[in-house]
Design an enzyme around this catalytic site. Structure first.
Site, PDB file in Angstrom:
ATOM      1  CG  ASP A 111      -4.496  -0.162   8.986  1.00 16.08           C
ATOM      2  OD1 ASP A 111      -3.485  -0.345   9.695  1.00 16.08           O
ATOM      3  OD2 ASP A 111      -4.459   0.450   7.908  1.00 16.08           O
ATOM      4  CB  CYS A 137      -0.926  -0.017   1.210  1.00 14.53           C
ATOM      5  SG  CYS A 137      -2.410   0.982   0.978  1.00 14.53           S
TER       6      CYS A 137
END
Length: 219
Positions: A132, A6
């Site tokens: 997350d 990412c």
């Protein structure tokens, strides 16, 4: 093991991730919280166009207004979106009806045991979840470099076995195998743990992470 890199900001990092065996890259577009990794929809489109067919491009965004999300997807020509915001389930449902061909992932901020039930309202609306960490002190939602509570993440994976769940938050080549063993997610996602001093992706760190994550799959 599905591996997503990412916070990719340039084409050469995306192509290297593909060459090293990553399954997807995350392109951050539409910023509300602190991060140095956001790019424009135009840059995201050019990076996504350069990818081989074997690699997915995921548009990662803080935005939650449906018209804005639809515009970003159209501008970037990306067909997978990761909603990294406190968007309402009703808005996700509207986005699904407007763009039925788009794959939708919803982020889950793993904060405490209360986080385990959070996905209930979204589980029939999305194609997967991303677990997350969050850092309120720095106004960071994702990309914090901090691990979440893996015991809570494991409970979420066990509670929603029908939904692909990707583990993120503070992962690196040193801890990813332990994380996979503890949590047993569908995939793993890394951002800050693979950066070089210049803020772009470090090739050696990327390779080490992918090797360790993929090795766990065969062990």
């Amino acid at each position: 093991m599905y591996v997503k890199i990412c916070g990719v900001r340039r084409q050469e990092d995306a192509l290297l991730a593909a060459e090293l065996g990553a399954d997807a890259i995350g392109l951050l577009v539409g910023q509300k919280h602190n991060s140095l990794d956001f790019i424009s929809a135009t840059v995201a489109r050019e990076i996504a166009r350069a990818l081989p067919p074997s690699m997915d491009a995921v548009l990662v965004t803080h935005l939650k207004e449906i018209d804005q999300l639809e515009r970003l997807l159209q501008q970037s020509e990306i067909t997978t979106i990761q909603l990294h915001s406190e968007i309402a389930p009703s808005s996700v449902e509207r986005l699904r009806h407007r763009l039925p061909g788009v794959k939708i992932f919803k982020s889950i901020n793993v904060i405490s045991a209360d986080s385990v039930a959070y996905p209930d309202a979204f589980k029939k609306l999305v194609d997967g979840f991303v677990l997350d960490s969050i850092n309120l002190a720095t106004n960071q939602v994702g990309g914090t470099g901090k691990t979440d509570d893996w015991s809570v993440s494991r409970q979420i994976v066990m509670r929603y076995p029908e939904v692909p769940i990707i583990l993120a938050g503070g992962l690196n080549s040193e801890n990813v195998r332990s994380a996979i063993e503890r949590v047993r997610p569908f995939g793993v996602d890394v951002n800050s743990g693979r950066k070089a001093a210049d803020g772009f992706k470090d090739p050696r760190k990327m390779e080490a992470f992918i090797v360790q994550a993929k090795h766990e799959q065969s062990s």
